[in-house]
Design an enzyme around this catalytic site. Structure first.
Site, PDB file in Angstrom:
ATOM      1  N   ASP A  36     -45.632  82.489  57.731  1.00 28.68           N
ATOM      2  CA  ASP A  36     -45.753  81.289  58.557  1.00 28.68           C
ATOM      3  C   ASP A  36     -44.708  80.350  58.247  1.00 28.68           C
ATOM      4  OD1 ASP A  36     -48.258  80.890  60.769  1.00 28.68           O
ATOM      5  OD2 ASP A  36     -46.968  79.231  60.413  1.00 28.68           O
ATOM      6  N   ARG A  41     -50.368  75.565  56.656  1.00 31.91           N
ATOM      7  CA  ARG A  41     -51.315  76.745  57.087  1.00 31.91           C
ATOM      8  C   ARG A  41     -51.255  77.689  55.758  1.00 31.91           C
ATOM      9  NH1 ARG A  41     -51.890  78.430  63.262  1.00 31.91           N
ATOM     10  NH2 ARG A  41     -53.773  77.922  63.140  1.00 31.91           N
ATOM     11  N   PHE A 168     -57.622  92.060  71.239  1.00 28.68           N
ATOM     12  CA  PHE A 168     -58.723  91.735  72.108  1.00 28.68           C
ATOM     13  C   PHE A 168     -59.810  91.115  71.354  1.00 28.68           C
ATOM     14  CE2 PHE A 168     -56.554  95.475  74.203  1.00 28.68           C
ATOM     15  CZ  PHE A 168     -56.199  94.781  75.322  1.00 28.68           C
ATOM     16  N   LYS A 222     -53.669  93.574  78.777  1.00 24.01           N
ATOM     17  CA  LYS A 222     -54.012  92.634  77.959  1.00 24.01           C
ATOM     18  C   LYS A 222     -54.288  91.268  79.087  1.00 24.01           C
ATOM     19  CE  LYS A 222     -55.178  89.507  74.950  1.00 24.01           C
ATOM     20  NZ  LYS A 222     -56.516  89.416  74.548  1.00 24.01           N
ATOM     21  N   LEU A 223     -53.362  90.973  79.900  1.00 28.71           N
ATOM     22  CA  LEU A 223     -53.440  89.693  80.628  1.00 28.71           C
ATOM     23  C   LEU A 223     -54.643  89.967  81.564  1.00 28.71           C
ATOM     24  CD1 LEU A 223     -49.813  88.919  81.612  1.00 28.71           C
ATOM     25  CD2 LEU A 223     -51.147  87.972  79.969  1.00 28.71           C
ATOM     26  N   LEU A 229     -62.376  88.957  82.599  1.00 29.46           N
ATOM     27  CA  LEU A 229     -63.512  88.035  81.725  1.00 29.46           C
ATOM     28  C   LEU A 229     -63.450  86.607  82.245  1.00 29.46           C
ATOM     29  CD1 LEU A 229     -62.698  89.352  78.153  1.00 29.46           C
ATOM     30  CD2 LEU A 229     -64.631  89.870  79.399  1.00 29.46           C
ATOM     31  N   CYS A 278     -56.222  80.971  75.449  1.00 29.08           N
ATOM     32  CA  CYS A 278     -55.664  82.146  76.324  1.00 29.08           C
ATOM     33  C   CYS A 278     -56.270  82.375  77.762  1.00 29.08           C
ATOM     34  CB  CYS A 278     -56.095  83.390  75.529  1.00 29.08           C
ATOM     35  SG  CYS A 278     -55.270  83.374  73.974  1.00 29.08           S
TER      36      CYS A 278
HETATM   37  P1  NAD Z   1     -51.937  80.326  66.437  1.00 25.86           P
HETATM   38  O1  NAD Z   1     -51.168  79.239  67.000  1.00 25.86           O
HETATM   39  O2  NAD Z   1     -53.173  80.191  65.708  1.00 25.86           O
HETATM   40  O3  NAD Z   1     -50.830  80.907  65.451  1.00 25.86           O
HETATM   41  C1  NAD Z   1     -49.660  81.222  65.581  1.00 25.86           C
HETATM   42  C2  NAD Z   1     -49.008  80.977  64.126  1.00 25.86           C
HETATM   43  O4  NAD Z   1     -47.432  81.513  64.507  1.00 25.86           O
HETATM   44  C3  NAD Z   1     -48.711  79.350  63.871  1.00 25.86           C
HETATM   45  O5  NAD Z   1     -49.434  79.124  62.545  1.00 25.86           O
HETATM   46  C4  NAD Z   1     -47.328  79.148  63.753  1.00 25.86           C
HETATM   47  O6  NAD Z   1     -46.834  78.189  62.940  1.00 25.86           O
HETATM   48  C5  NAD Z   1     -46.590  80.581  63.562  1.00 25.86           C
HETATM   49  N1  NAD Z   1     -45.230  80.678  63.910  1.00 25.86           N
HETATM   50  C6  NAD Z   1     -44.690  80.147  65.133  1.00 25.86           C
HETATM   51  N2  NAD Z   1     -43.325  80.754  64.953  1.00 25.86           N
HETATM   52  C7  NAD Z   1     -43.237  81.233  63.969  1.00 25.86           C
HETATM   53  C8  NAD Z   1     -42.063  81.784  63.383  1.00 25.86           C
HETATM   54  N3  NAD Z   1     -40.668  81.738  64.019  1.00 25.86           N
HETATM   55  N4  NAD Z   1     -42.141  82.218  61.998  1.00 25.86           N
HETATM   56  C9  NAD Z   1     -43.238  82.142  61.542  1.00 25.86           C
HETATM   57  N5  NAD Z   1     -44.476  81.673  61.817  1.00 25.86           N
HETATM   58  C10 NAD Z   1     -44.288  81.433  63.274  1.00 25.86           C
HETATM   59  O7  NAD Z   1     -51.913  81.343  67.606  1.00 25.86           O
HETATM   60  P2  NAD Z   1     -53.238  82.534  67.448  1.00 25.86           P
HETATM   61  O8  NAD Z   1     -54.268  81.895  68.293  1.00 25.86           O
HETATM   62  O9  NAD Z   1     -53.019  83.371  66.297  1.00 25.86           O
HETATM   63  O10 NAD Z   1     -52.326  83.470  69.004  1.00 25.86           O
HETATM   64  C11 NAD Z   1     -51.336  84.210  68.716  1.00 25.86           C
HETATM   65  C12 NAD Z   1     -51.079  85.145  69.810  1.00 25.86           C
HETATM   66  O11 NAD Z   1     -52.174  85.913  69.958  1.00 25.86           O
HETATM   67  C13 NAD Z   1     -50.964  84.532  71.130  1.00 25.86           C
HETATM   68  O12 NAD Z   1     -49.939  85.202  71.902  1.00 25.86           O
HETATM   69  C14 NAD Z   1     -52.425  84.503  71.715  1.00 25.86           C
HETATM   70  O13 NAD Z   1     -52.283  84.509  73.231  1.00 25.86           O
HETATM   71  C15 NAD Z   1     -52.875  85.987  71.385  1.00 25.86           C
HETATM   72  N6  NAD Z   1     -54.229  86.161  71.048  1.00 25.86           N
HETATM   73  C16 NAD Z   1     -54.796  85.103  70.472  1.00 25.86           C
HETATM   74  C17 NAD Z   1     -56.407  85.463  70.373  1.00 25.86           C
HETATM   75  C18 NAD Z   1     -57.368  84.200  70.011  1.00 25.86           C
HETATM   76  O14 NAD Z   1     -58.525  84.455  69.850  1.00 25.86           O
HETATM   77  N7  NAD Z   1     -56.628  82.989  69.510  1.00 25.86           N
HETATM   78  C19 NAD Z   1     -56.923  86.501  70.858  1.00 25.86           C
HETATM   79  C20 NAD Z   1     -56.213  87.558  71.278  1.00 25.86           C
HETATM   80  C21 NAD Z   1     -54.721  87.280  71.347  1.00 25.86           C
HETATM   81  C1  UGA Z   2     -61.130  85.764  74.835  1.00 25.13           C
HETATM   82  C2  UGA Z   2     -61.426  87.285  75.085  1.00 25.13           C
HETATM   83  O1  UGA Z   2     -63.066  87.446  75.020  1.00 25.13           O
HETATM   84  C3  UGA Z   2     -60.838  88.091  73.927  1.00 25.13           C
HETATM   85  O2  UGA Z   2     -61.155  89.577  74.327  1.00 25.13           O
HETATM   86  C4  UGA Z   2     -59.651  87.901  73.883  1.00 25.13           C
HETATM   87  O3  UGA Z   2     -58.715  88.935  72.867  1.00 25.13           O
HETATM   88  C5  UGA Z   2     -59.166  86.323  73.698  1.00 25.13           C
HETATM   89  O4  UGA Z   2     -59.832  85.548  74.640  1.00 25.13           O
HETATM   90  C6  UGA Z   2     -57.747  85.878  73.760  1.00 25.13           C
HETATM   91  O5  UGA Z   2     -56.858  86.567  74.331  1.00 25.13           O
HETATM   92  O6  UGA Z   2     -57.373  85.119  73.208  1.00 25.13           O
HETATM   93  P1  UGA Z   2     -61.952  83.733  73.145  1.00 25.13           P
HETATM   94  O7  UGA Z   2     -61.246  83.026  73.962  1.00 25.13           O
HETATM   95  O8  UGA Z   2     -61.904  83.777  71.730  1.00 25.13           O
HETATM   96  O9  UGA Z   2     -61.627  85.293  73.445  1.00 25.13           O
HETATM   97  O10 UGA Z   2     -63.670  83.630  73.312  1.00 25.13           O
HETATM   98  P2  UGA Z   2     -64.701  84.351  74.742  1.00 25.13           P
HETATM   99  O11 UGA Z   2     -65.851  84.632  73.859  1.00 25.13           O
HETATM  100  O12 UGA Z   2     -64.231  85.041  75.465  1.00 25.13           O
HETATM  101  O13 UGA Z   2     -65.077  82.741  75.240  1.00 25.13           O
HETATM  102  C7  UGA Z   2     -63.953  82.253  75.891  1.00 25.13           C
HETATM  103  C8  UGA Z   2     -64.602  80.939  76.647  1.00 25.13           C
HETATM  104  O14 UGA Z   2     -65.590  81.391  77.830  1.00 25.13           O
HETATM  105  C9  UGA Z   2     -65.516  79.931  75.906  1.00 25.13           C
HETATM  106  O15 UGA Z   2     -65.343  78.641  75.934  1.00 25.13           O
HETATM  107  C10 UGA Z   2     -66.656  80.346  76.260  1.00 25.13           C
HETATM  108  O16 UGA Z   2     -68.129  79.547  75.742  1.00 25.13           O
HETATM  109  C11 UGA Z   2     -66.829  80.840  77.695  1.00 25.13           C
HETATM  110  N1  UGA Z   2     -67.925  81.701  78.216  1.00 25.13           N
HETATM  111  C12 UGA Z   2     -67.722  83.038  77.633  1.00 25.13           C
HETATM  112  C13 UGA Z   2     -68.754  81.453  79.004  1.00 25.13           C
HETATM  113  O17 UGA Z   2     -68.746  80.331  79.457  1.00 25.13           O
HETATM  114  N2  UGA Z   2     -69.785  82.488  79.439  1.00 25.13           N
HETATM  115  C14 UGA Z   2     -69.775  83.727  79.012  1.00 25.13           C
HETATM  116  O18 UGA Z   2     -70.645  84.375  79.382  1.00 25.13           O
HETATM  117  C15 UGA Z   2     -68.735  83.937  77.983  1.00 25.13           C
END
Ligand code: NAD
Ligand code: UGA
Length: 462
Positions: A36, A41, A168, A222-223, A229, A278
């Protein structure tokens, strides 16, 4: 198949950290570097005190304890980590663009592009590049162009395969989701590279759960999954308002509707609106993409899901003001929960943000409690100007002292069983409880003479 001995993951965030921790656990023979640019972090990931890891996820610290320093390393050394890797995961942030074309709708891909440029510059030999971040459809084309152009022009000795392998996991259940995924999606064109990634997952995931698709289907799925959901949440939240108006009870309606096996019971829990980094971003991406391809009706359809979500937050705030006689000046409101859902310290797009800002704007003083969100994080969000209008409490019972109301915004398990008898002695009268997560049992409140409002409970809210 390519032999994968070393993995580099760029981005040590909510996805990169837990995902690589689980791969490290099940693939002890693979050496994993999580890199990172954020030194702070990385320091937190390396902290001896496992309570200070940068993210909170049940089960994560145990894995970090067992594998960090063995086959799992957290570092800022991007160059060496990419150079030695057979496979590089791009797991960086892809937030909504703030300015320029597509501002407020499409993803800002500057961090993804920067990763592709670094990989193309530094990688040696054959490297499999895996999109782990959630990306607009056809981003793999951009990544390929950056990688292959540099390859053609400057160095014939390197080559790349690009795969899409969206994540996911949901926060709060990330480790369980990673260890027991419903499916693993691998999109790509190079079968050899796809099989290499599949081989890694086969260490703990059953073969029939690993799906191969083309690149664009993988990116779009994914989108789409997130949009579906979120759509369920907006659907149930829209009906919650109708329940309040008609005297129906949303939990009974959700239960009755969800019993239909074609509909299913999951994601039918009404609340203050979906938060998290997301759902909104990914739907807006879908909207942008649809408009880009001239599909206005499709765009309008998905946009409504986000609109209902904003409305849900707004109507909760309006309900609070209404119940407190239209005036919040010199009133203290306890806020229970600031995270966007339970079991995470993440506040991105948390419904608490808009609701608290609106309450502060109305003149209220907020006493905020959360089990995992820090005062510092809340301070960054509510900004210093409003410091005199809110406080952070560690002892949640402190929040109730002379309070006029409490708003439950996050469904932390421990909020479900508070000592309301004791609380009722501390608060002002009349006192209102706004339970936006439906975690309280209304029957318990009948004797206590506390006013309880619950989303979607038309009978109780009459
Ligand atoms: P995040 O912000 O927690 O982490 C991303 C990290 O990447 C940061 O720490 C940042 O400093 C680092 N970074 C950015 N540019 C960089 C570079 N050039 N070199 C090295 N490090 C770099 O983000 P996240 O929540 O982990 O999400 C990452 C991706 O995954 C997003 O596209 C998000 O949509 C997707 N996603 C997130 C979740 C979730 O639950 N948070 C679930 C599924 C998918
Ligand atoms: C969501 C998806 O569930 C994951 O599959 C996906 O990978 C992720 O987004 C992503 O791409 O970032 P997340 O946002 O971490 O995960 O959490 P969820 O459990 O989905 O909840 C999302 C929001 O919806 C929360 O604010 C939660 O409180 C709300 N929620 C969820 C409701 O209000 N009602 C429900 O029945 C479920």
């Amino acid at each position: 198949m390519y032999q994968i001995k070393k993995i580099c993951c760029i981005g040590a965030g909510y996805v990169g950290g837990p995902t690589m921790a689980v791969i490290a656990k099940y693939c002890p023979e693979i050496d994993i570097k999580v890199v990172d640019i954020n030194q702070e972090r990385i320091n937190s990931w390396n902290n001896e005190d496992l309570n200070k890891l940068p993210i909170f996820e049940p089960g994560l610290s145990e894995i970090i304890k067992n594998y960090r320093g063995k086959n799992l390393t957290f570092t800022t050394n991007l160059v060496d980590s990419i150079k030695e890797a057979d496979m590089v995961f791009i797991s960086v942030n892809t937030p909504i663009k703030q300015s320029g074309i597509g501002a407020g709708q499409t993803s800002d891909l500057r961090w993804v592009e920067s990763c592709a440029r670094k990989i193309s510059e530094i990688a040696i030999g054959h490297t499999i590049v895996v999109e782990k971040s959630t990306l607009p459809v056809r981003t793999a084309k951009t990544i390929k162009e950056i990688l292959f152009d540099s390859n053609d022009n400057f160095n014939k000795e390197k080559s790349f395969s690009v795969l899409s392998n969206p994540e996911f996991l949901a926060e709060g259940t990330a480790i369980n989701d990673l260890e027991n995924p419903d499916r693993v999606l691998v999109g790509g064109e190079d079968q050899k590279a796809m099989l290499s990634l599949k081989q890694i997952y086969l260490n703990w995931v059953k073969e029939d759960k690993i799906i191969f698709t083309n690149l664009w289907s993988s990116e779009l799925s994914k989108l789409c999954a997130n949009a579906f959901l979120a759509q369920r949440i907006s659907s149930i939240n829209s009906i919650s308002a109708l329940c309040e108006a008609t005297g129906a009870d949303i939990s009974e309606v959700a239960n009755a509707v969800g019993k239909d096996t074609r509909i299913g019971s999951k994601f039918l829990k009404t609340g203050p609106g979906f938060g998290g980094s997301c759902f909104k971003k990914d739907i807006l991406n879908l909207v942008y993409l649809s408009r880009y391809y001239g599909l206005e009706k499709v765009a309008d359809y998905w946009e409504k899901v986000v609109e209902i979500n904003s409305w849900q937050k707004m109507r909760i705030y309006e309900e609070i003001v209404k119940k407190l006689f239209g005036n919040l000046v010199e009133k203290k409101i306890a806020i229970l929960g600031f995270a966007f859902k339970a079991n995470t310290n993440d506040t991105r797009e948390s419904p608490a943000i808009d609701i608290c800002k609106n309450l502060i704007n109305e003149g209220a003083f907020l006493s905020i409690h959360d089990f995992k969100v820090s005062e510092e994080d809340i301070s960054k969000i509510l900004s210093m100007n409003n410091q005199s209008q809110w406080e952070y409490v560690i002892d949640l019972y402190e929040a109730f002292k002379n309070a006029d109301a409490v708003v439950i915004l996050t469904e932390w398990e421990r909020y479900k069983d508070l000592d309301w008898k004791d609380i009722s002695l501390k608060t002002k009268r009349p006192f209102w409880i706004f339970d936006t997560r439906s975690i309280l049992d209304p029957k318990k409140f009948e004797k206590l003479k506390l006013n309880l409002w619950q989303i979607g409970n038309g009978y109780k809210n009459d």
